[in-house]
Scaffold this motif. Structure first.
Motif, PDB file in Angstrom:
ATOM      1  N   ILE A 117       0.857  -1.179   0.000  1.00  0.00           N
ATOM      2  CA  ILE A 117       0.000   0.000   0.000  1.00  0.00           C
ATOM      3  C   ILE A 117       0.895   1.231   0.000  1.00  0.00           C
ATOM      4  N   ILE A 118       0.645   2.116  -0.957  1.00  0.00           N
ATOM      5  CA  ILE A 118       1.489   3.292  -1.162  1.00  0.00           C
ATOM      6  C   ILE A 118       0.682   4.554  -0.857  1.00  0.00           C
ATOM      7  N   GLY A 126       9.249  15.305  10.822  1.00  0.00           N
ATOM      8  CA  GLY A 126       8.976  15.032   9.421  1.00  0.00           C
ATOM      9  C   GLY A 126       9.908  13.976   8.845  1.00  0.00           C
ATOM     10  N   ASN A 127       9.556  13.462   7.693  1.00  0.00           N
ATOM     11  CA  ASN A 127      10.386  12.458   7.023  1.00  0.00           C
ATOM     12  C   ASN A 127      11.735  13.018   6.584  1.00  0.00           C
ATOM     13  N   SER A 168       5.509  10.810   0.821  1.00  0.00           N
ATOM     14  CA  SER A 168       5.562  12.211   1.225  1.00  0.00           C
ATOM     15  C   SER A 168       6.894  12.480   1.915  1.00  0.00           C
ATOM     16  N   LEU A 169       7.851  13.001   1.181  1.00  0.00           N
ATOM     17  CA  LEU A 169       9.195  13.198   1.717  1.00  0.00           C
ATOM     18  C   LEU A 169       9.261  14.328   2.736  1.00  0.00           C
ATOM     19  N   GLU A 170       8.315  15.250   2.682  1.00  0.00           N
ATOM     20  CA  GLU A 170       8.323  16.387   3.597  1.00  0.00           C
ATOM     21  C   GLU A 170       7.179  16.344   4.599  1.00  0.00           C
ATOM     22  N   GLU A 207       7.814   2.680   4.884  1.00  0.00           N
ATOM     23  CA  GLU A 207       9.091   2.966   4.227  1.00  0.00           C
ATOM     24  C   GLU A 207       8.928   4.281   3.476  1.00  0.00           C
ATOM     25  N   VAL A 208       9.872   5.183   3.628  1.00  0.00           N
ATOM     26  CA  VAL A 208       9.800   6.471   2.943  1.00  0.00           C
ATOM     27  C   VAL A 208      10.571   6.364   1.638  1.00  0.00           C
TER      28      VAL A 208
END
Length: 452
Positions: A330-331, A367-368, A402-404, A412-413
């Motif tokens: 799932i993304i 945050g990521n 969502s990197l930010e 998993e980022v």
């Protein structure tokens, strides 16, 4: 932090809390008695009930609670900090209230002990249970060491207030939709039908804007399901991205804009409590998703297997549906759960404007990208719910693009382009390849869930 006594316009005592950065009144500046009555009126408390109150304040809401529970009821009042409590006694009427045999005052300096005793008090009401009343201004008196305790109480109060705010509208909508809904099938027809088929869950967070160009390629390569919240349905369709399923759960009128003018046969999963215009006007196939609430299931003769866990938002509901469908991995796309660069939603979404009171920034999360982000209490509640839901799925993979955005434990980022690029077809059912995902979902839904 200082507590400054003042007189309200009504002549009653009140007090102002000076935190150093802002001022908050412990009770109304105008009429503390009326304010206390409104607070207790917002809870479902009846004669003979037990009210468990956090925050003694000056006692106005305690007196209102006593009036509500009557001679056979009980009121337990909890306060952290004996020094604070002694000061409040001098300003308010707590000593007089404490003399009432129906009142139990519990004052502790140890937050762990206080929390344990409060939890115990909530169980004393037998099968019926007890009602927790949170005096929100009293939370401002909690020290930094009690931050976790404060968060638990805030989370509970946000959930309760949200339900209280919309429960009346949901009842009205349900009555208007009941006959239409009996003609619809339910979303359980999709459960366990897509084992190990990748699914992209699209929410309306700011990071969606950057992901949109890559979603069309994901669909074109037939790498998996695209499931979306209603507020992104129009932006997706305008870019040639046709979701396999969209979900709308909010009872408010604004969601009508999310489906207005859409003429494509996108399957739509809806709560029976959504505004009637969605149920009646949407021309595509519709299925019901039932919140896991026994009263609602009974009213519509729905079986528990058709219920989903909602988590409080449409995006959390979407996650539970995807898990029940069997999707893996799932993304998450657009699931920021914070305000990166002070943005609430993607520019492309049709989400309603948010009231500042609803989204007052009261919390910070990591945050990521390692930065500390601002978020709201509601978004933080959703984040924790998602983490708890993920923790129950040890054999399923979850990817956050969502990197930010806020960190979500258990994910998993991975940048969206990399996440999409590494996927291959994982479907166990070879017929899915031949039939196609859109066709499979349409075939499952249409026999029972055609238009209302």
């Amino acid at each position: 932090m200082k507590i400054v006594p003042e007189k309200a316009r009504s002549g009653m005592n009140t007090a102002r809390i000076d935190t150093g950065s802002r001022e908050i009144y412990l009770h109304s500046r105008y009429d503390p008695v009326k304010e206390a009555g409104r607070l207790i009126d917002s809870y479902d408390i009846n004669k003979g009930d037990t009210a468990v109150v956090y925050g003694a304040g000056l006692g106005y809401h305690i007196a209102a609670a006593l009036d509500r529970v009557g001679k056979d009821g009980r009121v337990y009042v909890f306060q952290l900090g004996s020094e604070v409590f002694e000061y409040l006694k001098k300003v308010g009427n707590l000593e007089q209230l404490a003399a009432d045999a129906r009142v139990s005052l519990i004052v502790e300096d140890d937050i762990s002990l206080l929390a344990a005793r409060l939890a115990s008090a909530l169980d004393i009401g037998g099968n019926k249970g007890s009602t927790l009343v949170v005096h929100r201004p009293s939370l401002e008196l909690l020290p930094a060491a009690a931050a976790d305790f404060r968060t638990v109480l805030e989370d509970w109060e946000v959930k309760r207030s949200s339900y209280q705010r919309f429960s009346g509208q949901m009842e009205i909508n349900l009555a208007a939709n009941a006959e239409y809904c009996r003609k619809l099938g339910d979303v359980s027809v999709l459960f366990n039908r897509f084992q190990n088929v990748p699914a992209v869950l699209i929410a309306a967070g700011p990071s969606l804007d950057a992901a949109l160009p890559h979603l069309a390629g994901f669909l074109a390569e037939k790498k998996g399901l695209v499931l979306a919240v209603g507020s992104v349905l129009k932006p997706l369709l305008s870019r040639g991205i046709r979701p396999h399923l969209a979900v709308i759960t909010d009872p408010q009128q604004f969601v009508v804009n999310q489906i207005a003018g859409i003429n494509e046969d996108i399957p739509l999963a809806i709560f029976p409590t959504v505004t009637p215009q969605v149920v009646q006007n949407y021309q595509g196939p519709k299925v019901l998703a039932f919140p896991n609430e026994q009263d609602l299931l009974d009213k519509l003769n729905a079986v528990p297997s058709a219920a989903v866990e909602t988590g409080g938002s449409v995006a959390t509901t979407l996650l539970d549906i995807a898990i029940r469908m069997g999707s893996n991995p799932i993304i998450f796309v657009g699931q920021d759960l914070a305000f990166p660069n002070n943005r609430l939603h993607a520019d492309s979404s049709t989400h309603r404007k948010i009231d500042m009171e609803d989204n007052m920034v009261l919390r910070k999360v990591k945050g990521n990208n390692g930065k500390i982000l601002s978020t709201s209490r509601a978004l933080d509640i959703y984040r924790k719910w998602i983490e708890d839901r993920i923790a129950r799925e040890s054999k399923r993979r979850f990817i956050n693009t969502s990197l930010e955005g806020a960190q979500i434990r258990g994910t998993e980022v991975i940048p969206f382009c990399d996440a999409f690029g590494q996927l291959s077809w994982f479907g166990e059912d070879s017929n899915l390849d031949q039939e196609g995902l859109h066709e499979r979902i349409a075939r499952l839904i249409m026999p029972k869930g055609n238009n209302c």
